[in-house]
Scaffold this active site. Structure first.
Site, PDB file in Angstrom:
ATOM      1  N   GLU A  84     -10.373 -91.609  44.928  1.00 20.73           N
ATOM      2  CA  GLU A  84     -11.425 -92.117  45.802  1.00 20.73           C
ATOM      3  C   GLU A  84     -12.559 -92.680  44.957  1.00 20.73           C
ATOM      4  O   GLU A  84     -12.833 -92.210  43.861  1.00 20.73           O
ATOM      5  CB  GLU A  84     -11.941 -90.996  46.707  1.00 20.73           C
ATOM      6  CG  GLU A  84     -10.844 -90.572  47.694  1.00 20.73           C
ATOM      7  CD  GLU A  84     -11.327 -89.581  48.748  1.00 20.73           C
ATOM      8  OE1 GLU A  84     -11.015 -89.803  49.922  1.00 20.73           O
ATOM      9  OE2 GLU A  84     -12.001 -88.591  48.411  1.00 20.73           O
ATOM     10  N   CYS A  98     -19.642 -95.211  42.584  1.00 20.33           N
ATOM     11  CA  CYS A  98     -19.293 -93.920  42.015  1.00 20.33           C
ATOM     12  C   CYS A  98     -17.806 -93.980  41.699  1.00 20.33           C
ATOM     13  O   CYS A  98     -16.995 -94.184  42.605  1.00 20.33           O
ATOM     14  CB  CYS A  98     -19.606 -92.837  43.045  1.00 20.33           C
ATOM     15  SG  CYS A  98     -19.095 -91.196  42.535  1.00 20.33           S
ATOM     16  N   CYS A 105      -8.775 -82.694  38.872  1.00 17.19           N
ATOM     17  CA  CYS A 105      -9.658 -82.233  37.797  1.00 17.19           C
ATOM     18  C   CYS A 105      -9.215 -80.836  37.382  1.00 17.19           C
ATOM     19  O   CYS A 105      -8.783 -80.047  38.219  1.00 17.19           O
ATOM     20  CB  CYS A 105     -11.097 -82.177  38.297  1.00 17.19           C
ATOM     21  SG  CYS A 105     -12.306 -81.747  37.037  1.00 17.19           S
ATOM     22  N   CYS A 109     -14.272 -76.036  39.357  1.00 15.67           N
ATOM     23  CA  CYS A 109     -15.569 -75.604  39.904  1.00 15.67           C
ATOM     24  C   CYS A 109     -15.346 -75.255  41.383  1.00 15.67           C
ATOM     25  O   CYS A 109     -14.825 -76.076  42.151  1.00 15.67           O
ATOM     26  CB  CYS A 109     -16.621 -76.694  39.758  1.00 15.67           C
ATOM     27  SG  CYS A 109     -16.903 -77.156  38.034  1.00 15.67           S
ATOM     28  N   CYS A 112     -16.405 -77.563  44.389  1.00 14.85           N
ATOM     29  CA  CYS A 112     -16.047 -78.992  44.355  1.00 14.85           C
ATOM     30  C   CYS A 112     -14.647 -79.205  44.898  1.00 14.85           C
ATOM     31  O   CYS A 112     -13.694 -78.538  44.486  1.00 14.85           O
ATOM     32  CB  CYS A 112     -16.138 -79.481  42.908  1.00 14.85           C
ATOM     33  SG  CYS A 112     -15.598 -81.191  42.689  1.00 14.85           S
ATOM     34  N   GLU A 159     -13.192 -85.092  35.353  1.00 17.11           N
ATOM     35  CA  GLU A 159     -14.174 -84.771  34.323  1.00 17.11           C
ATOM     36  C   GLU A 159     -14.086 -85.875  33.258  1.00 17.11           C
ATOM     37  O   GLU A 159     -13.124 -85.917  32.482  1.00 17.11           O
ATOM     38  CB  GLU A 159     -13.867 -83.384  33.728  1.00 17.11           C
ATOM     39  CG  GLU A 159     -14.588 -83.061  32.448  1.00 17.11           C
ATOM     40  CD  GLU A 159     -16.079 -83.346  32.484  1.00 17.11           C
ATOM     41  OE1 GLU A 159     -16.773 -82.962  33.426  1.00 17.11           O
ATOM     42  OE2 GLU A 159     -16.576 -83.995  31.538  1.00 17.11           O
ATOM     43  N   LEU A 214     -25.329 -78.522  35.102  1.00 15.62           N
ATOM     44  CA  LEU A 214     -25.743 -77.211  34.591  1.00 15.62           C
ATOM     45  C   LEU A 214     -25.519 -76.120  35.645  1.00 15.62           C
ATOM     46  O   LEU A 214     -24.889 -75.115  35.396  1.00 15.62           O
ATOM     47  CB  LEU A 214     -27.219 -77.271  34.172  1.00 15.62           C
ATOM     48  CG  LEU A 214     -27.681 -76.071  33.361  1.00 15.62           C
ATOM     49  CD1 LEU A 214     -27.098 -76.119  31.964  1.00 15.62           C
ATOM     50  CD2 LEU A 214     -29.202 -76.003  33.309  1.00 15.62           C
ATOM     51  N   HIS A 215     -26.114 -76.320  36.802  1.00 19.94           N
ATOM     52  CA  HIS A 215     -25.944 -75.446  37.973  1.00 19.94           C
ATOM     53  C   HIS A 215     -26.525 -74.046  37.858  1.00 19.94           C
ATOM     54  O   HIS A 215     -26.710 -73.376  38.868  1.00 19.94           O
ATOM     55  CB  HIS A 215     -24.481 -75.360  38.410  1.00 19.94           C
ATOM     56  CG  HIS A 215     -23.855 -76.699  38.678  1.00 19.94           C
ATOM     57  ND1 HIS A 215     -24.547 -77.745  39.264  1.00 19.94           N
ATOM     58  CD2 HIS A 215     -22.611 -77.185  38.431  1.00 19.94           C
ATOM     59  CE1 HIS A 215     -23.759 -78.801  39.367  1.00 19.94           C
ATOM     60  NE2 HIS A 215     -22.592 -78.486  38.869  1.00 19.94           N
ATOM     61  N   CYS A 335     -21.228 -86.091  47.080  1.00 20.86           N
ATOM     62  CA  CYS A 335     -20.885 -85.414  45.816  1.00 20.86           C
ATOM     63  C   CYS A 335     -19.934 -84.253  46.068  1.00 20.86           C
ATOM     64  O   CYS A 335     -20.196 -83.400  46.897  1.00 20.86           O
ATOM     65  CB  CYS A 335     -22.114 -84.802  45.166  1.00 20.86           C
ATOM     66  SG  CYS A 335     -23.311 -85.975  44.644  1.00 20.86           S
TER      67      CYS A 335
HETATM   68  N1  SAH Z   1     -16.846 -83.563  36.468  1.00 21.51           N
HETATM   69  C1  SAH Z   1     -18.147 -84.171  36.458  1.00 21.51           C
HETATM   70  C2  SAH Z   1     -18.375 -85.085  37.661  1.00 21.51           C
HETATM   71  C3  SAH Z   1     -18.408 -84.321  38.939  1.00 21.51           C
HETATM   72  S1  SAH Z   1     -19.131 -84.987  40.393  1.00 21.51           S
HETATM   73  C4  SAH Z   1     -19.210 -83.096  36.405  1.00 21.51           C
HETATM   74  O1  SAH Z   1     -18.875 -81.911  36.520  1.00 21.51           O
HETATM   75  O2  SAH Z   1     -20.380 -83.428  36.235  1.00 21.51           O
HETATM   76  C5  SAH Z   1     -20.818 -85.154  40.112  1.00 21.51           C
HETATM   77  C6  SAH Z   1     -21.703 -83.994  40.499  1.00 21.51           C
HETATM   78  O3  SAH Z   1     -21.486 -83.508  41.822  1.00 21.51           O
HETATM   79  C7  SAH Z   1     -21.554 -82.810  39.561  1.00 21.51           C
HETATM   80  O4  SAH Z   1     -22.810 -82.354  39.174  1.00 21.51           O
HETATM   81  C8  SAH Z   1     -20.871 -81.814  40.450  1.00 21.51           C
HETATM   82  O5  SAH Z   1     -21.066 -80.499  40.003  1.00 21.51           O
HETATM   83  C9  SAH Z   1     -21.503 -82.097  41.780  1.00 21.51           C
HETATM   84  N2  SAH Z   1     -20.773 -81.520  42.907  1.00 21.51           N
HETATM   85  C10 SAH Z   1     -19.474 -81.143  42.955  1.00 21.51           C
HETATM   86  N3  SAH Z   1     -19.177 -80.629  44.166  1.00 21.51           N
HETATM   87  C11 SAH Z   1     -20.293 -80.696  44.902  1.00 21.51           C
HETATM   88  C12 SAH Z   1     -20.611 -80.334  46.251  1.00 21.51           C
HETATM   89  N4  SAH Z   1     -19.691 -79.833  47.052  1.00 21.51           N
HETATM   90  N5  SAH Z   1     -21.866 -80.551  46.669  1.00 21.51           N
HETATM   91  C13 SAH Z   1     -22.794 -81.097  45.857  1.00 21.51           C
HETATM   92  N6  SAH Z   1     -22.552 -81.457  44.588  1.00 21.51           N
HETATM   93  C14 SAH Z   1     -21.320 -81.265  44.109  1.00 21.51           C
END
Ligand code: SAH
Length: 345
Positions: A84, A98, A105, A109, A112, A159, A214-215, A335
């Site tokens: 997508e 995007c 992936c 996480c 996600c 990633e 980072l989260h 996201c």
């Molecule tokens: N693998 C990369 C790109 C991921 S998507 C990474 O980890 O950065 C881009 C961002 O969206 C990342 O910060 C990811 O953690 C965040 N993300 C993933 N799932 C999400 C969700 N359900 N709600 C909000 N942000 C999310």
């Protein structure tokens, strides 16, 4: 192993000088819609290039959000896989795309949707570049959308740093053949430290913007929500970030830390203070809070007052922070909602 267009070109035309490939690549970034239209190429090349794919992605389905600001495309790539990619309006006449870097992936996480799929395969640089070309063509065909692509974020499926070489090739091609500059491209990563280290000394890595997911600046919490994290990840990342900014930082080049807001998990005042402390030890860092978009039942989005309080704590400690606007959640294009699942089509 999928052979790149470049490799196929050199096999097909072994005696052509290297600049011919550059001409071909330039043609791929033009508004032409087939090899035949590339009159800049010699007749001989045009007659024999047909076996090289003009496009490596084929649209299966396009969804448009209710307000028309977000368009999501399901694209088929070789091997019958779907990815997508999303087009989002950022201001009049300018759109952000995007792009995905992998099918699925491996990072798992928990919040996600892509993470839940596991890794199917990495995309080739052609497939990454072709997502950009697909949207370029789309805007050309939909004149009513009035505009051009001004920004690219590598925040789709996958990633990017787990597909370092192909992402690097795609970035360099886009920078060379489009008018999009380094400060208008952001690669978002979960923080693959060996690749981040490599980037510091890699002469061919184009220093586009980087966003690190980072989260949480609390090790235990980060390990809980980002399974690839480990005990000394945070100090190592902090050390890397200082060296990165020392080499590449300037007034226009900062690092971004992304922070998905999960209710009761990483959104407390203590977490905000830990984040501020971590950021302030590094320097030129901005924080981007992302309201969690629903992908399952394990997590909930932080409440608006919790997000507001979190932001206020960061700001009171002089951390430059913003909250990301949620776009396209009505079509699962926000996201973390990209999964390219065939069942959904
Ligand atoms: N693998 C990369 C790109 C991921 S998507 C990474 O980890 O950065 C881009 C961002 O969206 C990342 O910060 C990811 O953690 C965040 N993300 C993933 N799932 C999400 C969700 N359900 N709600 C909000 N942000 C999310």
């Amino acid at each position: 192993m999928i052979e790149s267009r470049h490799k196929q070109f050199t096999t097909l035309f072994p005696t052509e000088p290297a600049f011919r490939w550059k001409q071909v690549e330039q043609g791929l970034f033009s508004f032409a819609t087939s090899w035949e239209e590339l009159t800049s190429l010699s007749k001989y090349i045009r007659e024999h290039i047909g076996s090289i794919p003009w496009m490596t992605v084929t649209p299966q389905k396009i969804q448009i959000s209710g307000n028309g600001d977000t368009h999501k495309a399901l694209l088929r790539v070789e091997g019958d896989q779907d990815i997508e990619t999303v087009l989002m309006k950022n201001k009049r006449d300018a759109w952000t795309i995007c792009v995905s870097s992998q099918v699925g992936c491996a990072m798992r996480c928990g919040f996600c949707a892509t993470g839940k799929m596991g890794l199917i395969r990495s995309l080739t640089s052609d497939e990454i570049v072709d997502q950009y070309r697909f949207w370029m063509q789309y805007l050309q065909e939909h004149k009513e959308l009035e505009g051009r692509i001004s920004n690219i974020v590598f925040m789709g499926m996958g990633e990017p740093l787990a597909n370092y070489e192909e992402v690097k090739y795609a970035l360099n091609a886009i920078l060379k053949h489009s008018d999009i500059g380094r400060t208008r491209i952001t690669v978002s990563t979960v923080g693959v430290l060996p690749r981040l280290e490599q980037m510091l000394t890699d002469k061919d890595w184009p220093h586009v913007r980087l966003a690190i997911s980072l989260h949480s600046a609390v090790s235990e919490t980060r390990k809980q929500i980002v399974p690839t994290s480990y005990d000394d990840f945070l100090p190592k990342l902090g050390d890397w970030a200082k060296r990165y900014l020392y080499r590449h930082g300037n007034r226009r080049h900062h690092l971004t830390f992304e922070y998905v807001m999960l209710k009761g998990v990483n959104d407390t005042p203590d977490q905000a203070r830990a984040l501020a402390k971590f950021v302030n030890r590094i320097g030129n860092v901005r924080v981007n809070l992302i309201p969690y978009n629903l992908t399952g039942l394990e997590f909930e989005c932080s409440t608006p007052p919790a997000i507001k309080q979190f932001l206020e704590i960061l700001q009171s400690k002089h951390v430059i922070s913003t909250t990301r606007r949620t776009m396209g959640d009505d079509i699962d294009a926000a996201c973390g909602q990209l999964a390219g699942s065939k069942e959904k089509t």
